[in-house]
Design a protein around this motif. Structure first.
Motif, PDB file in Angstrom:
ATOM      1  N   ILE A  31       0.864  -0.949  -0.101  1.00  0.00           N
ATOM      2  CA  ILE A  31      -0.145  -0.009  -0.033  1.00  0.00           C
ATOM      3  C   ILE A  31       0.869   1.269   0.053  1.00  0.00           C
ATOM      4  O   ILE A  31       0.495   2.152  -0.423  1.00  0.00           O
ATOM      5  CB  ILE A  31      -1.082  -0.090   1.196  1.00  0.00           C
ATOM      6  N   LEU A  32       2.002   1.192   0.896  1.00  0.00           N
ATOM      7  CA  LEU A  32       2.839   2.451   0.765  1.00  0.00           C
ATOM      8  C   LEU A  32       3.391   2.425  -0.467  1.00  0.00           C
ATOM      9  O   LEU A  32       3.559   3.759  -0.971  1.00  0.00           O
ATOM     10  CB  LEU A  32       3.941   2.315   1.856  1.00  0.00           C
ATOM     11  N   GLN A  33       3.938   1.578  -1.218  1.00  0.00           N
ATOM     12  CA  GLN A  33       4.699   1.671  -2.569  1.00  0.00           C
ATOM     13  C   GLN A  33       3.421   2.179  -3.543  1.00  0.00           C
ATOM     14  O   GLN A  33       3.781   3.042  -4.268  1.00  0.00           O
ATOM     15  CB  GLN A  33       5.022   0.310  -2.923  1.00  0.00           C
ATOM     16  N   THR A  34       2.225   1.811  -3.347  1.00  0.00           N
ATOM     17  CA  THR A  34       1.282   2.180  -4.225  1.00  0.00           C
ATOM     18  C   THR A  34       0.993   3.902  -4.188  1.00  0.00           C
ATOM     19  O   THR A  34       0.921   4.547  -5.037  1.00  0.00           O
ATOM     20  CB  THR A  34      -0.086   1.588  -3.868  1.00  0.00           C
ATOM     21  N   PHE A  35       0.879   4.127  -2.723  1.00  0.00           N
ATOM     22  CA  PHE A  35       1.150   5.574  -2.376  1.00  0.00           C
ATOM     23  C   PHE A  35       2.200   6.363  -3.107  1.00  0.00           C
ATOM     24  O   PHE A  35       1.743   7.503  -3.717  1.00  0.00           O
ATOM     25  CB  PHE A  35       1.012   5.724  -1.072  1.00  0.00           C
ATOM     26  N   GLU A  36       3.269   6.026  -2.974  1.00  0.00           N
ATOM     27  CA  GLU A  36       4.085   6.707  -3.516  1.00  0.00           C
ATOM     28  C   GLU A  36       4.467   6.469  -5.061  1.00  0.00           C
ATOM     29  O   GLU A  36       4.703   7.532  -5.718  1.00  0.00           O
ATOM     30  CB  GLU A  36       5.863   5.951  -3.225  1.00  0.00           C
TER      31      GLU A  36
END
Length: 152
Positions: A96-101
């Protein structure tokens, strides 16, 4: 609901076109369910949240517009710290954090990127890139509908 695609210039200097989907106003005003319901609940396996959709007009039924608006507002909502544990395993949260970035990096304006980073992960990021709403289908409960998402 049907979408009416038409091609519009994407980059006039390159002469490319991309589809732009328009909604017919009459289609947006139609009841989203049959029979018409005053409210519905949308669920999705990829999201820990449920989306309550109510009629935008008092004493009427949920319209296609109400459904699209509720989904848009819900997915743009930031994930607060208390909700973060609901977002799956630590590995799920890393994705999810990678998607956010990736989403933030796609913003063309540096100020907008910095501003978005201060606002935190949004619920749309929990879809991990599956941003194409394929369909909404009824469940066994007549007031609950299941959203199915796929990758674009």
């Amino acid at each position: 609901m049907t979408l009416q695609p038409r091609l519009v210039p994407h980059d006039p200097s390159l002469g490319r076109s991309s589809p732009l989907f328009e909604y017919d106003t009459a289609t947006l005003a139609e009841a989203a369910t049959s029979p018409p319901l005053p409210s519905i609940l949308l669920v999705c396996d990829n999201l820990p949240w449920k989306i309550r959709v109510t009629s935008s007009l008092p004493n009427l039924f949920v319209t296609n517009y109400d459904v699209l608006q509720a989904i848009h507002v819900s997915l743009r909502t930031p994930v607060v710290a208390a909700e973060w544990p609901l977002c799956g395993t630590p590995q799920d949260r890393e994705v999810i954090l990678q998607t956010f970035e990736r989403r933030v990096r796609r913003l063309s304006n540096e100020f907008a990127r910095a501003e978005e980073r201060t606002r935190s992960v949004r619920r749309v990021d929990c879809l991990t890139g599956m941003t194409r709403l394929v369909r909404i289908v009824p469940s066994e409960d007549p007031e609950v509908f299941v959203m199915e998402w796929r990758w674009p």
